[in-house]
Design an enzyme around this catalytic site. Structure first.
Site, short mmCIF file in Angstrom:
data_model
loop_
_atom_site.label_atom_id
_atom_site.label_comp_id
_atom_site.label_asym_id
_atom_site.label_seq_id
_atom_site.Cartn_x
_atom_site.Cartn_y
_atom_site.Cartn_z
N LEU A 148 0.83 -1.20 0.00
CA LEU A 148 0.00 0.00 0.00
C LEU A 148 0.87 1.25 0.00
O LEU A 148 1.69 1.46 0.89
CB LEU A 148 -0.91 -0.03 1.24
CG LEU A 148 -2.06 0.96 1.34
CD1 LEU A 148 -3.02 0.84 0.18
CD2 LEU A 148 -2.80 0.74 2.66
N ASP A 149 0.68 2.08 -1.00
CA ASP A 149 1.37 3.37 -1.07
C ASP A 149 0.87 4.26 0.07
O ASP A 149 -0.23 4.06 0.59
CB ASP A 149 1.11 4.00 -2.43
CG ASP A 149 1.75 5.37 -2.57
OD1 ASP A 149 2.94 5.50 -2.25
OD2 ASP A 149 1.04 6.31 -2.98
N PHE A 150 1.66 5.25 0.42
CA PHE A 150 1.29 6.15 1.53
C PHE A 150 0.73 7.49 1.04
O PHE A 150 -0.43 7.81 1.25
CB PHE A 150 2.50 6.38 2.44
CG PHE A 150 2.22 7.22 3.65
CD1 PHE A 150 1.30 6.81 4.61
CD2 PHE A 150 2.88 8.43 3.84
CE1 PHE A 150 1.04 7.59 5.74
CE2 PHE A 150 2.64 9.21 4.96
CZ PHE A 150 1.71 8.79 5.91
N LYS A 188 10.44 3.06 -6.15
CA LYS A 188 9.42 2.65 -7.13
C LYS A 188 9.55 3.56 -8.34
O LYS A 188 9.75 4.76 -8.17
CB LYS A 188 8.02 2.78 -6.53
CG LYS A 188 7.76 1.94 -5.29
CD LYS A 188 6.37 2.22 -4.71
CE LYS A 188 6.27 3.62 -4.11
NZ LYS A 188 4.94 3.91 -3.52
N ASP A 215 -1.59 5.59 -6.00
CA ASP A 215 -2.18 6.65 -6.83
C ASP A 215 -1.36 6.96 -8.07
O ASP A 215 -1.87 7.57 -9.01
CB ASP A 215 -2.31 7.94 -6.01
CG ASP A 215 -0.94 8.56 -5.73
OD1 ASP A 215 -0.64 9.62 -6.30
OD2 ASP A 215 -0.17 7.97 -4.95
#
Length: 227
Positions: free
Chosen positions: A8-10, A155, A180
Site C-alpha cells: 500500500l502506497d502512503f 518505485k 495513486d
C-alpha cells in the site's frame, strides 16, 4: 482473487499529500519571504513533480532532487537560496503538517489487515516519512513499512520490489499493490510481476500506456477485490 499480501502506497493513497504539501509550502514561503499565492504554489508543484519524475527515471539522484528543486524554483523569482537549507525547512513543514486522510481510509486498511498482510511501500526520505507516520495508527496495523531511502531503490524500480519480497513471507502471484501513481506504483507493480490497483481518488484520465488491473476511487472499494 484472494490476495494474501497487499503493498500500500502512503502519499495520496492513504493520506492527502496535496494538503500536506500546501501546508509545507506555506511554511517554506514564509521562512524565505515569498508570498504563498496559489500561483506560486502551483509553480512549485510543477517544479517539484518534474524533479521527482526525473528521480524515478534515474536522471537525478535523491540528493540532487532534494536540493535542486528549491534552487531551480526560487531562481524563477531571481532568488538564490541554499538548496539544503530550503529542503530541511520544507520537509520540517511537511513532517509536522496534520495528517489528513481520505474518506473511510483507516476502516478500509483495518479490513485489509484482517484478510491479508499489509505493508506500506513509499518513496521518500526516511526521517520525513517516519515523522508523518507517527501521527497515524498505521504502525500498529501494518506488518512492515518500506521506504525508498532505506531500500536504496525507489518505485518503480524492480530492485525496490526485490528488496521488499526478500524480506516478507509472500508470493508475488498472490500479491497486490495499491497506489495513486501510474508511473511509480502501477508501473512498479507491473515491473515486479504483481497485480496492480490504481487509487484514482482525483478522477484523473489515464493517457498513458500503463494499464492497472483494477481502478478504485475509495479504498473501501478494495473489499470487492480482495474477498
Amino acid at each position: 482473487m484472494k490476495y494474501e499480501t497487499i503493498l500500500l502506497d502512503f502519499d495520496d493513497t492513504i493520506v492527502d499529500f496535496h494538503d500536506a504539501e500546501d501546508r509545507a509550502f506555506e511554511y517554506l514561503a514564509h521562512q524565505f519571504k515569498l508570498d504563498p499565492t496559489p500561483k506560486n504554489l502551483a509553480l512549485f508543484k510543477e517544479v517539484n513533480q518534474a524533479h521527482w519524475e526525473a528521480f524515478q527515471e534515474n536522471k537525478l539522484t535523491k540528493e540532487e532532487v532534494l536540493t535542486e528543486r528549491f534552487i531551480n524554483y526560487f531562481k524563477r523569482f531571481g532568488m538564490e537560496v541554499n538548496g539544503h537549507e530550503a529542503d530541511v525547512t520544507f520537509r520540517d513543514g511537511l513532517a509536522t503538517a496534520p495528517v489528513k486522510y481520505f474518506p473511510q481510509t483507516i476502516e478500509a486498511i483495518e479490513y485489509m489487515s484482517q484478510h491479508a498482510k499489509v505493508y506500506i511501500v513509499t518513496n521518500g526520505v526516511e526521517d520525513t516519512q517516519l515523522r508523518r507516520l507517527t501521527q497515524t495508527p498505521l504502525e500498529n496495523i501494518m506488518h512492515d513499512i518500506f521506504i525508498s531511502e532505506v531500500t536504496g531503490f525507489q518505485k518503480p524500480m524492480p530492485e525496490f520490489f526485490d528488496y521488499v519480497f526478500e524480506r516478507i513471507d509472500a508470493q508475488r502471484e498472490s500479491s497486490l499493490i495499491i497506489g495513486d501513481s501510474l508511473t511509480s506504483d502501477i508501473k512498479g507493480g507491473i515491473n515486479a510481476g504483481i497485480d496492480t490497483c490504481w487509487f484514482n481518488y482525483r478522477n484523473k484520465a489515464n493517457v498513458s500506456n500503463i494499464q492497472p488491473d483494477y481502478e478504485i476511487k475509495n479504498l473501501s472499494e478494495i473489499k470487492s477485490i480482495i474477498q
